[in-house]
Design a protein around this motif. Structure first.
Motif, short mmCIF file in Angstrom:
data_model
loop_
_atom_site.label_atom_id
_atom_site.label_comp_id
_atom_site.label_asym_id
_atom_site.label_seq_id
_atom_site.Cartn_x
_atom_site.Cartn_y
_atom_site.Cartn_z
N LYS A 163 -27.38 -40.27 -41.86
CA LYS A 163 -26.23 -41.16 -41.83
C LYS A 163 -26.61 -42.55 -41.34
CE LYS A 163 -22.89 -37.50 -40.89
NZ LYS A 163 -21.96 -36.96 -39.90
N GLU A 164 -27.62 -42.67 -40.50
CA GLU A 164 -28.01 -43.97 -39.94
C GLU A 164 -28.61 -44.84 -41.03
OE1 GLU A 164 -30.65 -43.48 -36.68
OE2 GLU A 164 -29.24 -42.25 -35.54
N PRO A 165 -28.30 -46.16 -41.01
CA PRO A 165 -28.91 -47.06 -42.00
C PRO A 165 -30.40 -47.18 -41.75
CG PRO A 165 -27.70 -48.33 -40.38
CD PRO A 165 -27.40 -46.88 -40.11
N GLU A 166 -31.17 -47.25 -42.85
CA GLU A 166 -32.62 -47.33 -42.72
C GLU A 166 -33.00 -48.74 -42.29
OE1 GLU A 166 -36.38 -45.86 -45.24
OE2 GLU A 166 -34.52 -44.75 -45.21
N SER A 167 -33.90 -48.84 -41.35
CA SER A 167 -34.32 -50.11 -40.80
C SER A 167 -35.80 -50.33 -41.11
CB SER A 167 -34.10 -50.12 -39.28
OG SER A 167 -34.69 -51.26 -38.72
N SER A 168 -36.18 -51.61 -41.21
CA SER A 168 -37.59 -51.90 -41.42
C SER A 168 -38.36 -51.91 -40.11
CB SER A 168 -37.74 -53.26 -42.12
OG SER A 168 -37.26 -54.28 -41.26
N GLU A 169 -37.65 -51.83 -39.01
CA GLU A 169 -38.29 -51.80 -37.70
C GLU A 169 -38.86 -50.41 -37.44
OE1 GLU A 169 -38.69 -54.36 -35.51
OE2 GLU A 169 -37.89 -55.55 -37.15
N PRO A 170 -40.07 -50.33 -36.89
CA PRO A 170 -40.62 -49.01 -36.58
C PRO A 170 -39.83 -48.34 -35.48
CG PRO A 170 -42.08 -50.76 -35.85
CD PRO A 170 -40.96 -51.40 -36.58
N MET A 171 -39.62 -47.05 -35.61
CA MET A 171 -38.90 -46.30 -34.58
C MET A 171 -39.43 -44.88 -34.57
SD MET A 171 -35.26 -46.27 -36.58
CE MET A 171 -34.42 -45.43 -35.32
N GLY A 172 -39.21 -44.20 -33.49
CA GLY A 172 -39.66 -42.82 -33.37
C GLY A 172 -40.50 -42.64 -32.12
N SER A 173 -40.89 -41.39 -31.90
CA SER A 173 -41.64 -41.06 -30.70
C SER A 173 -43.14 -41.19 -30.90
CB SER A 173 -41.31 -39.64 -30.26
OG SER A 173 -41.76 -38.74 -31.26
N GLY A 174 -43.58 -41.31 -32.15
CA GLY A 174 -45.00 -41.41 -32.41
C GLY A 174 -45.63 -40.07 -32.72
N ALA A 175 -44.83 -38.99 -32.69
CA ALA A 175 -45.38 -37.66 -32.94
C ALA A 175 -45.81 -37.52 -34.40
CB ALA A 175 -44.34 -36.59 -32.59
N SER A 176 -45.17 -38.25 -35.31
CA SER A 176 -45.50 -38.13 -36.73
C SER A 176 -46.47 -39.21 -37.19
CB SER A 176 -44.21 -38.21 -37.55
OG SER A 176 -43.60 -39.46 -37.36
N PHE A 177 -47.09 -39.93 -36.27
CA PHE A 177 -47.98 -41.03 -36.62
C PHE A 177 -49.24 -40.53 -37.31
CE2 PHE A 177 -51.65 -43.69 -35.46
CZ PHE A 177 -51.29 -44.84 -36.12
N ARG A 178 -49.55 -41.15 -38.44
CA ARG A 178 -50.81 -40.87 -39.14
C ARG A 178 -51.50 -42.20 -39.35
NH1 ARG A 178 -47.35 -37.73 -42.79
NH2 ARG A 178 -47.61 -39.54 -44.12
N PRO A 179 -52.71 -42.37 -38.84
CA PRO A 179 -53.41 -43.66 -38.97
C PRO A 179 -53.63 -44.04 -40.43
CG PRO A 179 -54.54 -42.21 -37.42
CD PRO A 179 -53.48 -41.41 -38.07
N GLY A 180 -53.39 -45.32 -40.74
CA GLY A 180 -53.66 -45.85 -42.06
C GLY A 180 -52.58 -45.62 -43.08
N THR A 181 -51.45 -45.01 -42.70
CA THR A 181 -50.40 -44.73 -43.69
C THR A 181 -49.27 -45.72 -43.66
OG1 THR A 181 -49.27 -43.26 -42.13
CG2 THR A 181 -50.87 -42.25 -43.64
N TRP A 182 -49.08 -46.47 -42.60
CA TRP A 182 -47.96 -47.39 -42.51
C TRP A 182 -48.22 -48.62 -43.35
CZ3 TRP A 182 -47.14 -52.43 -40.78
CH2 TRP A 182 -45.82 -52.80 -40.64
N GLN A 183 -47.24 -49.02 -44.12
CA GLN A 183 -47.31 -50.23 -44.93
C GLN A 183 -46.14 -51.12 -44.54
OE1 GLN A 183 -49.62 -51.13 -47.24
NE2 GLN A 183 -50.77 -49.32 -46.60
N PRO A 184 -46.36 -52.42 -44.42
CA PRO A 184 -45.25 -53.29 -44.07
C PRO A 184 -44.22 -53.32 -45.18
CG PRO A 184 -47.23 -54.57 -44.58
CD PRO A 184 -47.61 -53.14 -44.59
N PRO A 185 -42.94 -53.52 -44.82
CA PRO A 185 -41.90 -53.56 -45.86
C PRO A 185 -42.13 -54.73 -46.79
CG PRO A 185 -40.98 -54.08 -43.70
CD PRO A 185 -42.40 -53.72 -43.51
N SER A 186 -41.87 -54.49 -48.10
CA SER A 186 -42.09 -55.57 -49.06
C SER A 186 -40.81 -56.25 -49.46
CB SER A 186 -42.81 -55.05 -50.28
OG SER A 186 -42.12 -53.93 -50.81
#
Length: 186
Positions: A163-186
């Motif tokens: 239900k929450e609107p998707e944001s381009s700002e990073p959020m979360g606890s970091g538990a799902s972090f995978r190095p090299g997978t994040w791409q900046p919003p285009s």
């Protein structure tokens, strides 16, 4: 050789006394030319044994060039008075803290007589300060490991996230972090 003798004689004769400190150390300065540039040289002549720890901080700053002018006797006296006042305030605060601890009967950190190690912090007083309710034996504690209630809560949380609107700002606890997978919003 001539240059060395000239430097030694200049060191002895061409010096200006700038001041003395409480320990009797004398501070000197002189201007000399090095590679066509006039430089001010500053040094200290110790009274008695050469003990660098006997030099006050203000004089150290002057020797290192952090101060342009040498400390005056009035400034040194004011700083000594201020340091004494700080020592008195520290002693007063320690006394008040000891009285407060004696009054509360707090356990706090205590040093074992035989081991010389400190015990851990007083967690109950910390929890009281934070205001978190302490569960007692009669209270039920929610368990999220393997119960259907935990699964239901996770499904409810997933629905709320949808239900929450998707944001381009990073959020979360970091538990799902995978190095090299994040791409900046285009």
């Amino acid at each position: 050789m001539r240059r060395l003798l000239g430097r030694i004689s200049g060191f002895i004769t061409n010096r200006t006394i700038v001041g003395t400190d409480k320990s009797g150390n004398r501070y000197f300065t002189r201007n000399e030319e090095l590679d066509g540039i006039m430089k001010e040289k500053r040094w200290v002549v110790f009274k008695g044994e050469e003990d660098p720890t006997s030099i006050p901080v203000e004089w150290i700053c002057w020797l290192n060039g952090q101060r342009k002018r040498a400390p005056t006797p009035e400034e040194m006296l004011d700083l000594d008075v201020r340091r004494e006042r700080v020592k008195q305030n520290v002693a007063l605060l320690k006394k008040e803290e000891e009285e407060r601890r004696a009054k509360e009967g707090s356990t706090g950190k205590r040093v074992g007589v035989s081991t010389g190690k400190t015990s851990g912090p007083d967690l109950k007083s910390f929890i009281r300060q934070v205001g978190v309710p302490i569960p007692t034996e009669g209270d039920e504690i929610e368990e999220s490991s393997g119960t259907t209630g935990g699964l239901r809560d996770s499904h409810e949380k997933a629905a709320e996230k949808a239900k929450e609107p998707e944001s381009s700002e990073p959020m979360g606890s970091g538990a799902s972090f995978r190095p090299g997978t994040w791409q900046p919003p285009s």
